[in-house]
Design a protein around this motif. Structure first.
Motif, PDB file in Angstrom:
ATOM      1  N   ASP B  24      52.913  38.447  35.011  1.00 20.08           N
ATOM      2  CA  ASP B  24      51.966  39.060  35.943  1.00 20.08           C
ATOM      3  C   ASP B  24      50.904  38.026  36.284  1.00 20.08           C
ATOM      4  O   ASP B  24      50.070  37.703  35.431  1.00 20.08           O
ATOM      5  CB  ASP B  24      51.303  40.291  35.329  1.00 20.08           C
ATOM      6  N   ILE B  26      47.572  36.142  38.234  1.00 15.30           N
ATOM      7  CA  ILE B  26      46.218  36.561  38.577  1.00 15.30           C
ATOM      8  C   ILE B  26      46.251  37.206  39.965  1.00 15.30           C
ATOM      9  O   ILE B  26      46.900  36.682  40.882  1.00 15.30           O
ATOM     10  CB  ILE B  26      45.257  35.360  38.553  1.00 15.30           C
ATOM     11  N   SER B  27      45.556  38.318  40.085  1.00 19.01           N
ATOM     12  CA  SER B  27      45.553  39.056  41.347  1.00 19.01           C
ATOM     13  C   SER B  27      45.076  38.164  42.492  1.00 19.01           C
ATOM     14  O   SER B  27      44.043  37.493  42.377  1.00 19.01           O
ATOM     15  CB  SER B  27      44.632  40.280  41.225  1.00 19.01           C
ATOM     16  N   GLY B  28      45.856  38.152  43.574  1.00 18.29           N
ATOM     17  CA  GLY B  28      45.488  37.360  44.733  1.00 18.29           C
ATOM     18  C   GLY B  28      46.062  35.961  44.745  1.00 18.29           C
ATOM     19  O   GLY B  28      46.028  35.283  45.778  1.00 18.29           O
ATOM     20  N   HIS B  29      46.600  35.504  43.624  1.00 19.71           N
ATOM     21  CA  HIS B  29      47.217  34.180  43.596  1.00 19.71           C
ATOM     22  C   HIS B  29      48.580  34.237  44.277  1.00 19.71           C
ATOM     23  O   HIS B  29      49.421  35.075  43.940  1.00 19.71           O
ATOM     24  CB  HIS B  29      47.364  33.693  42.153  1.00 19.71           C
ATOM     25  N   SER B  73      54.070  39.305  43.778  1.00 22.72           N
ATOM     26  CA  SER B  73      53.207  39.400  42.612  1.00 22.72           C
ATOM     27  C   SER B  73      53.998  39.118  41.334  1.00 22.72           C
ATOM     28  O   SER B  73      54.216  37.973  40.990  1.00 22.72           O
ATOM     29  CB  SER B  73      52.552  40.770  42.560  1.00 22.72           C
ATOM     30  N   SER B  94      49.845  30.653  37.551  1.00 22.31           N
ATOM     31  CA  SER B  94      49.627  31.016  38.953  1.00 22.31           C
ATOM     32  C   SER B  94      48.465  30.208  39.511  1.00 22.31           C
ATOM     33  O   SER B  94      47.642  29.667  38.771  1.00 22.31           O
ATOM     34  CB  SER B  94      49.366  32.520  39.110  1.00 22.31           C
ATOM     35  N   SER B  96      45.908  29.733  43.384  1.00 20.64           N
ATOM     36  CA  SER B  96      45.509  30.268  44.688  1.00 20.64           C
ATOM     37  C   SER B  96      45.645  29.159  45.711  1.00 20.64           C
ATOM     38  O   SER B  96      44.726  28.402  45.950  1.00 20.64           O
ATOM     39  CB  SER B  96      44.080  30.774  44.641  1.00 20.64           C
TER      40      SER B  96
END
Lengths: 112, 116
Positions: B24, B26-29, B73, B94, B96
């Motif tokens: 899982d 990092i959110s947004g990566h 994701s 991960s 960005s």
């Protein structure tokens, strides 16, 4: 897989001493990253370098992006026992896909 | 969560069985990487996902290895017909991409795979 030349491979130092390690490559990189990995854990980012010649500090750690873009070094000043671990460099470049090549690691042991 | 998470943290399997490892990011990566780390060794690149682009599979060691990333994701690394030499720590990272801060990877804690 391809790996960067990282030296030294391992070192024992006395607490309070300064430490220096480096990575060299035959390839040019756009980014240099330095990580520390403790036993049983994933690598943790210490310092990121994005420009040739850049010198960046993070507490007792200082890293530089070599001006040739083919090398980088990491210094640790006044080492303490919790600095023990494996330090990895990683060179990254955007050529099609952005991939990182990792160094072979420097195993640091600090003697109290 | 705030960081990259991986599951399971440890996996013991018998030679010949299939295993699935989950990451899982990092959110947004938008970028996700899989690496393999053998005992006492550095990190070996396996596969890279970036947004909706075709993944870079150039590091996969054999056709027994595959990975997918659903919905941009979560990612799953699958090893079929495991061999003893597959025993290693499998790390996911991960980043960005293209958000002005350079390409900085953040790693999960890894899955320790042991093939008996």
């Amino acid at each position: 897989g391809q790996q960067l030349n990282q030296s030294p491979q391992s070192m024992f130092i006395q607490e309070g001493e300064d430490v220096s390690m480096n990575c060299t490559s035959s390839s040019i990189f756009n980014t240099w990253l330095w990580y520390k990995q403790d036993p049983g854990e994933g690598p943790v980012l210490l310092i990121a370098l994005y420009k040739a010649g850049e010198l960046t500090s993070n507490g007792r750690l200082t890293a530089q992006f070599g001006i040739t873009r083919k090398d980088s070094f990491l210094n640790i000043s006044a080492s303490i026992p919790s600095d023990v671990g494996i330090y990895f460099c990683a060179g990254g470049k955007a050529s099609g896909t952005y991939k990182y090549i990792f160094g072979t690691g420097t195993r640091l042991k600090v003697l109290a | 969560g705030a960081g990259v998470s991986q599951s399971p943290s440890n996996k013991v399997t018998e030679k010949g069985k299939d295993v699935e490892l989950r990451c899982d990011p990092i959110s947004g990566h938008t970028a996700l990487y899989w690496y393999r780390q053998s005992l006492g060794q550095g990190l070996e690149f396996l596969i890279y996902f970036q947004g909706n682009s075709a993944p870079d599979k150039s590091g996969l060691p054999s056709d027994r290895f595959s990975a997918e990333r659903t919905g941009g994701s979560v990612s799953t690394l699958t090893i079929q017909r495991t061999q003893q030499e597959d025993s290693a720590v499998y790390l996911c990272a991960s980043s960005s991409w293209g958000q002005g801060a350079g390409e900085t990877q953040y790693f999960g804690p890894g899955t320790r795979l042991l093939v008996l």
